[in-house]
Write a protein that holds these residues in place. Structure first.
Motif, PDB file in Angstrom:
ATOM      1  N   VAL A   1     -49.715 -31.556  13.238  1.00 63.67           N
ATOM      2  CA  VAL A   1     -50.529 -32.357  12.322  1.00 63.67           C
ATOM      3  C   VAL A   1     -49.775 -33.617  11.905  1.00 63.67           C
ATOM      4  N   ALA A   2     -48.464 -33.496  11.656  1.00 57.14           N
ATOM      5  CA  ALA A   2     -47.669 -34.661  11.261  1.00 57.14           C
ATOM      6  C   ALA A   2     -47.638 -35.699  12.382  1.00 57.14           C
ATOM      7  N   LEU A   3     -47.430 -35.263  13.611  1.00 56.78           N
ATOM      8  CA  LEU A   3     -47.395 -36.186  14.741  1.00 56.78           C
ATOM      9  C   LEU A   3     -48.734 -36.875  14.938  1.00 56.78           C
ATOM     10  N   SER A   4     -49.814 -36.104  14.769  1.00 52.68           N
ATOM     11  CA  SER A   4     -51.143 -36.691  14.891  1.00 52.68           C
ATOM     12  C   SER A   4     -51.344 -37.791  13.857  1.00 52.68           C
ATOM     13  N   ASP A   5     -50.881 -37.552  12.637  1.00 56.26           N
ATOM     14  CA  ASP A   5     -51.001 -38.547  11.568  1.00 56.26           C
ATOM     15  C   ASP A   5     -50.279 -39.838  11.945  1.00 56.26           C
ATOM     16  N   ILE A   6     -49.144 -39.705  12.609  1.00 55.38           N
ATOM     17  CA  ILE A   6     -48.351 -40.891  12.939  1.00 55.38           C
ATOM     18  C   ILE A   6     -48.927 -41.632  14.142  1.00 55.38           C
ATOM     19  N   VAL A   7     -49.087 -40.939  15.266  1.00 63.34           N
ATOM     20  CA  VAL A   7     -49.408 -41.652  16.512  1.00 63.34           C
ATOM     21  C   VAL A   7     -50.839 -42.166  16.550  1.00 63.34           C
ATOM     22  N   THR A   8     -51.772 -41.523  15.823  1.00 62.53           N
ATOM     23  CA  THR A   8     -53.140 -42.046  15.812  1.00 62.53           C
ATOM     24  C   THR A   8     -53.241 -43.344  15.034  1.00 62.53           C
ATOM     25  N   ASN A   9     -52.221 -43.691  14.298  1.00 62.16           N
ATOM     26  CA  ASN A   9     -52.225 -44.935  13.539  1.00 62.16           C
ATOM     27  C   ASN A   9     -51.434 -46.050  14.210  1.00 62.16           C
ATOM     28  N   LEU A  10     -50.918 -45.810  15.402  1.00 62.54           N
ATOM     29  CA  LEU A  10     -50.132 -46.833  16.094  1.00 62.54           C
ATOM     30  C   LEU A  10     -51.012 -47.608  17.073  1.00 62.54           C
ATOM     31  N   PRO A  11     -50.785 -48.913  17.204  1.00 68.39           N
ATOM     32  CA  PRO A  11     -51.628 -49.756  18.052  1.00 68.39           C
ATOM     33  C   PRO A  11     -51.268 -49.643  19.529  1.00 68.39           C
ATOM     34  N   VAL A  12     -52.175 -50.086  20.363  1.00 68.90           N
ATOM     35  CA  VAL A  12     -52.001 -49.980  21.805  1.00 68.90           C
ATOM     36  C   VAL A  12     -50.808 -50.789  22.297  1.00 68.90           C
ATOM     37  N   ASP A  13     -50.431 -51.852  21.575  1.00 74.83           N
ATOM     38  CA  ASP A  13     -49.309 -52.680  22.014  1.00 74.83           C
ATOM     39  C   ASP A  13     -48.017 -52.331  21.281  1.00 74.83           C
ATOM     40  N   PHE A  14     -47.853 -51.071  20.903  1.00 73.94           N
ATOM     41  CA  PHE A  14     -46.618 -50.651  20.244  1.00 73.94           C
ATOM     42  C   PHE A  14     -45.437 -51.021  21.141  1.00 73.94           C
ATOM     43  N   PRO A  15     -44.371 -51.616  20.588  1.00 72.63           N
ATOM     44  CA  PRO A  15     -43.362 -52.279  21.428  1.00 72.63           C
ATOM     45  C   PRO A  15     -42.302 -51.391  22.069  1.00 72.63           C
ATOM     46  N   ALA A  16     -42.352 -50.076  21.859  1.00 74.83           N
ATOM     47  CA  ALA A  16     -41.295 -49.221  22.421  1.00 74.83           C
ATOM     48  C   ALA A  16     -41.885 -47.934  22.972  1.00 74.83           C
ATOM     49  N   PRO A  17     -41.197 -47.308  23.945  1.00 72.88           N
ATOM     50  CA  PRO A  17     -41.600 -45.959  24.373  1.00 72.88           C
ATOM     51  C   PRO A  17     -41.310 -44.961  23.251  1.00 72.88           C
ATOM     52  N   ILE A  18     -42.042 -43.852  23.242  1.00 70.19           N
ATOM     53  CA  ILE A  18     -41.827 -42.786  22.260  1.00 70.19           C
ATOM     54  C   ILE A  18     -41.648 -41.462  22.992  1.00 70.19           C
ATOM     55  N   LEU A  19     -40.562 -40.759  22.677  1.00 64.46           N
ATOM     56  CA  LEU A  19     -40.344 -39.409  23.182  1.00 64.46           C
ATOM     57  C   LEU A  19     -40.528 -38.436  22.026  1.00 64.46           C
ATOM     58  N   ILE A  20     -41.215 -37.324  22.287  1.00 70.67           N
ATOM     59  CA  ILE A  20     -41.462 -36.312  21.252  1.00 70.67           C
ATOM     60  C   ILE A  20     -40.939 -34.966  21.724  1.00 70.67           C
ATOM     61  N   VAL A  21     -40.169 -34.314  20.868  1.00 67.14           N
ATOM     62  CA  VAL A  21     -39.746 -32.937  21.100  1.00 67.14           C
ATOM     63  C   VAL A  21     -40.349 -32.088  19.985  1.00 67.14           C
ATOM     64  N   GLN A  22     -41.374 -31.330  20.340  1.00 70.97           N
ATOM     65  CA  GLN A  22     -42.075 -30.450  19.409  1.00 70.97           C
ATOM     66  C   GLN A  22     -41.858 -29.009  19.869  1.00 70.97           C
ATOM     67  N   HIS A  23     -41.319 -28.162  19.008  1.00 69.52           N
ATOM     68  CA  HIS A  23     -41.136 -26.758  19.370  1.00 69.52           C
ATOM     69  C   HIS A  23     -42.494 -26.131  19.671  1.00 69.52           C
ATOM     70  N   MET A  24     -42.724 -25.808  20.934  1.00 71.63           N
ATOM     71  CA  MET A  24     -43.979 -25.193  21.376  1.00 71.63           C
ATOM     72  C   MET A  24     -43.737 -24.428  22.666  1.00 71.63           C
ATOM     73  N   PRO A  25     -44.513 -23.374  22.901  1.00 69.88           N
ATOM     74  CA  PRO A  25     -44.390 -22.644  24.167  1.00 69.88           C
ATOM     75  C   PRO A  25     -45.030 -23.413  25.325  1.00 69.88           C
ATOM     76  N   GLU A  26     -44.819 -22.887  26.513  1.00 69.99           N
ATOM     77  CA  GLU A  26     -45.472 -23.411  27.706  1.00 69.99           C
ATOM     78  C   GLU A  26     -46.984 -23.371  27.526  1.00 69.99           C
ATOM     79  N   ASN A  27     -47.680 -24.315  28.101  1.00 64.82           N
ATOM     80  CA  ASN A  27     -49.129 -24.498  27.999  1.00 64.82           C
ATOM     81  C   ASN A  27     -49.533 -25.233  26.727  1.00 64.82           C
ATOM     82  N   PHE A  28     -48.863 -24.963  25.616  1.00 65.84           N
ATOM     83  CA  PHE A  28     -49.243 -25.585  24.361  1.00 65.84           C
ATOM     84  C   PHE A  28     -48.987 -27.088  24.377  1.00 65.84           C
ATOM     85  N   THR A  29     -47.853 -27.510  24.957  1.00 64.31           N
ATOM     86  CA  THR A  29     -47.538 -28.938  24.945  1.00 64.31           C
ATOM     87  C   THR A  29     -48.511 -29.731  25.813  1.00 64.31           C
TER      88      THR A  29
END
Length: 380
Positions: free
Chosen positions: A209-237
């Motif tokens: 939910v926290a990640l959704s709050d952040i990335v849904t508010n970022l514009p299409v021309d965001f100036p940097a790549p983003i890597l996310i490490v979210q603790h989740m099992p296989e299939n969930f990610t």
């Protein structure tokens, strides 16, 4: 006095086994069992449990609908039991957006054998959330999706207008915020404009939910790549990446070996694997990793792999999560000159991971959740 637990599951076998396992903790007491979602709503109102364990697939009324109804009437922490299938992952993500606080994989073999790992995880999770019990009513999944979709469309078409609106929204929120929830600047605010070449985010419990709050508010021309490490099992990610991609202006996908780091693209570490950079520092490498590592994916491992390639050109963010994964990796990044933001206690579902970083004096800023997307746009 032990915390009161309501078990919701349509299987009499799971009802019996879960009651046995939960009752082994002196801090927990099973006060009721419900066999479907409608019964769960009724017993939640009558028994006033401190925490609920809930299956997602039940007759009469499913788990997601039950979560939504319970959270609207009397918010209480709800932990979902989820299958490890792709379909189970999609439903669990809907439950989290409806208000559930966490999920535990529903593994028949573990429940049948009463494994020590399951006992430890279940007891720790239920006690952690029962002790918080200060949740607020949430909007429905449909409302969240509609709002996120609208934000995404506007971001794609009118990026500059979105930035202006978010800045105004931030100023209004800051002006109306109570004195108890200021943004705490640990070090003087840095000038990051044009200096950050990569944003990397680590999170666990409460992260979707926290990640959704952040990335849904970022514009299409965001100036940097983003890597996310979210603790989740296989299939969930994979399900999580696909869901976010539908809601966001940014391109979001589950990371694969060979993926390039591209501005405006978000790569999510695959569940059950480890995500690192190759020796060139520009492509992703996905590996199985050591079985002795507790987390797959692990924030520390990904953060450490970035240290030599990017040095001080990284912005590392630690969000809500149980435990301290990410603290060691953050320390290494910080030693190379990276900037670090962490989430505050008030907006964290579990203030474990960000607290570890803040207590180690590694955070440049401690921010409430709504501030991250604003600062990412204004500072980078």
């Amino acid at each position: 006095m032990p915390y009161k637990v309501l078990i919701v599951d349509d299987s009499s076998f799971f009802q019996h086994r879960l009651k046995e396992i939960i009752s082994e903790s002196p801090e927990l007491e099973v006060v009721g069992i419900a066999a479907n979602g409608q019964e769960a709503i009724e017993k939640a109102q009558k028994l006033l449990p401190d925490v609920i364990s809930m299956d997602y697939e039940m007759p009469y009324l499913d788990g997601v609908s039950a979560v939504r109804a319970i959270m609207a009437e009397r918010p209480v922490p709800i932990v979902m039991f989820s299958s490890l299938t792709y379909e189970g992952a999609k439903i669990t993500l809907q439950a989290l957006e409806a208000g559930a606080v966490d999920f535990i994989p529903k593994n028949f073999a573990e429940v049948s054998s009463s494994s020590s790992a399951l006992k430890r995880k279940l007891h720790e999770t239920l006690i952690t959330f029962a002790s918080k019990a200060n949740l607020q009513p949430v909007r429905s999944t449909d409302e969240l999706a509609a709002e996120a979709g609208l934000r995404s469309q506007r971001a794609k078409q009118k990026t500059s207008e979105l930035r202006e609106r978010m800045a105004e929204k931030s100023a209004a929120r800051a002006a109306s915020a109570p004195p108890s929830a200021p943004v705490k600047t640990i070090f003087p605010r840095q000038n990051l404009k044009g200096k950050v070449k990569l944003v990397v985010i680590g999170t666990s419990t409460g992260g979707p939910v926290a990640l959704s709050d952040i990335v849904t508010n970022l514009p299409v021309d965001f100036p940097a790549p983003i890597l996310i490490v979210q603790h989740m099992p296989e299939n969930f990610t994979r399900a999580f990446a696909e869901r976010l991609d539908r809601l966001c202006a940014l391109k979001i996908k589950e990371a694969e070996t060979g993926d390039r780091l591209i501005a405006g693209q978000v790569l999510i570490a695959p569940g059950g694997k480890q995500m690192i950079l190759d020796r060139g520092g520009q492509r992703i490498k996905i590996i199985d990793g050591d079985d002795r590592v507790n987390y797959k994916p692990c924030v520390d491992i990904t953060f450490a792999s970035l240290a030599n390639s990017f040095n001080g050109k990284v912005l590392a963010i630690i969000l809500t999560g149980m435990g301290a994964d990410g603290c060691d990796g953050t320390r290494l990044l910080k030693s190379k000159g990276a900037s670090v933001w962490s989430q505050d206690e008030q907006t964290s579902v579990v203030y474990g991971m960000p607290q570890a970083v803040a207590n180690a004096k590694l955070s440049d800023d401690v921010l409430p959740l709504p501030q991250f997307s604003v600062r990412l746009q204004s500072d980078l």
